[in-house]
Scaffold this active site. Structure first.
Site, PDB file in Angstrom:
ATOM      1  CD  GLU A  76      -6.747 -23.094   6.989  1.00 53.90           C
ATOM      2  OE1 GLU A  76      -6.091 -23.056   5.808  1.00 53.90           O
ATOM      3  OE2 GLU A  76      -5.521 -23.603   8.502  1.00 53.90           O
ATOM      4  NE  ARG A 123       3.222 -24.703  18.985  1.00 53.59           N
ATOM      5  CZ  ARG A 123       4.133 -23.803  18.168  1.00 53.59           C
ATOM      6  NH1 ARG A 123       4.827 -23.448  17.242  1.00 53.59           N
ATOM      7  NH2 ARG A 123       2.621 -22.846  17.334  1.00 53.59           N
TER       8      ARG A 123
END
Length: 181
Positions: free
Chosen positions: A105, A68
Site C-alpha cells: 500500500e 501467519r
C-alpha cells in the site's frame, strides 16, 4: 458436520475495528491459534480439502514474513506427509536465492526463496492465513514459477473479498475457507 466444523473455526476469528488504521476491520486469528480444538479443526478442514482436490502434492510453501501463513503451513504439510518450503523477506534465507519485489500500500517489499527449494515440475500449494489485495500471494507465485514449480493452488484461511486479491492471481487456482466482504 462440515458446517459445524467451519463454524467452530469462524467463531474463533475476532474482528478488530480500526486496526491497524481507522476504517479497517482486522480479522484476528489469534483466538483460533489459542484454541487447540479449533486449530486442529482448521488443519483438518484444510487437509480434507487438499486430499479431495489433489492426488499428489510435493510441498506446501508458506510465506514467513509479517504473515501467519507459516503457522498453518508446517502442521498441514506434516499431516500430508510432505515438506514445507519457506518464502521469506529478502535477506532472511542463506545460500543462493530468487527474489521478487512487489508493491505494498505504501511502498515496496521483496520476497525470496532458496534457489534449490523445489525442482522443476514439483507440485506446490501456497498457504497463507489471509488473501487481501493479493500482492504477497502473487509475489510468492512468481517465485515458484521462476523455479518452474507447478502451483496447484493458493490456499488461505481468510479471504477479504472486497479487496479483490483473487483477481490478481489470474489463472492460479485459489481456495479460501472463510470469506468476508
Amino acid at each position: 458436520m462440515n458446517e459445524e466444523r467451519l463454524r467452530l473455526v469462524r467463531d474463533r476469528v475476532r474482528p478488530f475495528p480500526d486496526f491497524p488504521v481507522p476504517g479497517v476491520l482486522f480479522r484476528d486469528i489469534s483466538p483460533l491459534l489459542k484454541d487447540p480444538a479449533a486449530f486442529r479443526t482448521l488443519i483438518d478442514l484444510l487437509e480434507d480439502h487438499l486430499r479431495a482436490s489433489f492426488p499428489q502434492i510435493d510441498f506446501i510453501a508458506g510465506e514467513c514474513l509479517d504473515s501467519r501463513g507459516f503457522l498453518i503451513g508446517p502442521p498441514l504439510a506434516q499431516r500430508l506427509g510432505i515438506g514445507f518450503v519457506l518464502i521469506r523477506k529478502k535477506g532472511k534465507l542463506p545460500g543462493p536465492t530468487e527474489s521478487v519485489s512487489y508493491a505494498l500500500e505504501y511502498g515496496k517489499a521483496e520476497l525470496e526463496i532458496q534457489s534449490d527449494a523445489v525442482e522443476p515440475g514439483q507440485k506446490v500449494v501456497i498457504v497463507d492465513d489471509l488473501l487481501a489485495t493479493g500482492g504477497t500471494m502473487c509475489a510468492a507465485c512468481e517465485l515458484l514459477k521462476r523455479l518452474k514449480a507447478q502451483i496447484l493452488e493458493c490456499l488461505v484461511v481468510i479471504e477479504l473479498k472486497s479487496l479483490k486479491g483473487s483477481e490478481k492471481l489470474k489463472s492460479v487456482p485459489y481456495y479460501s475457507l472463510l470469506q468476508y466482504d
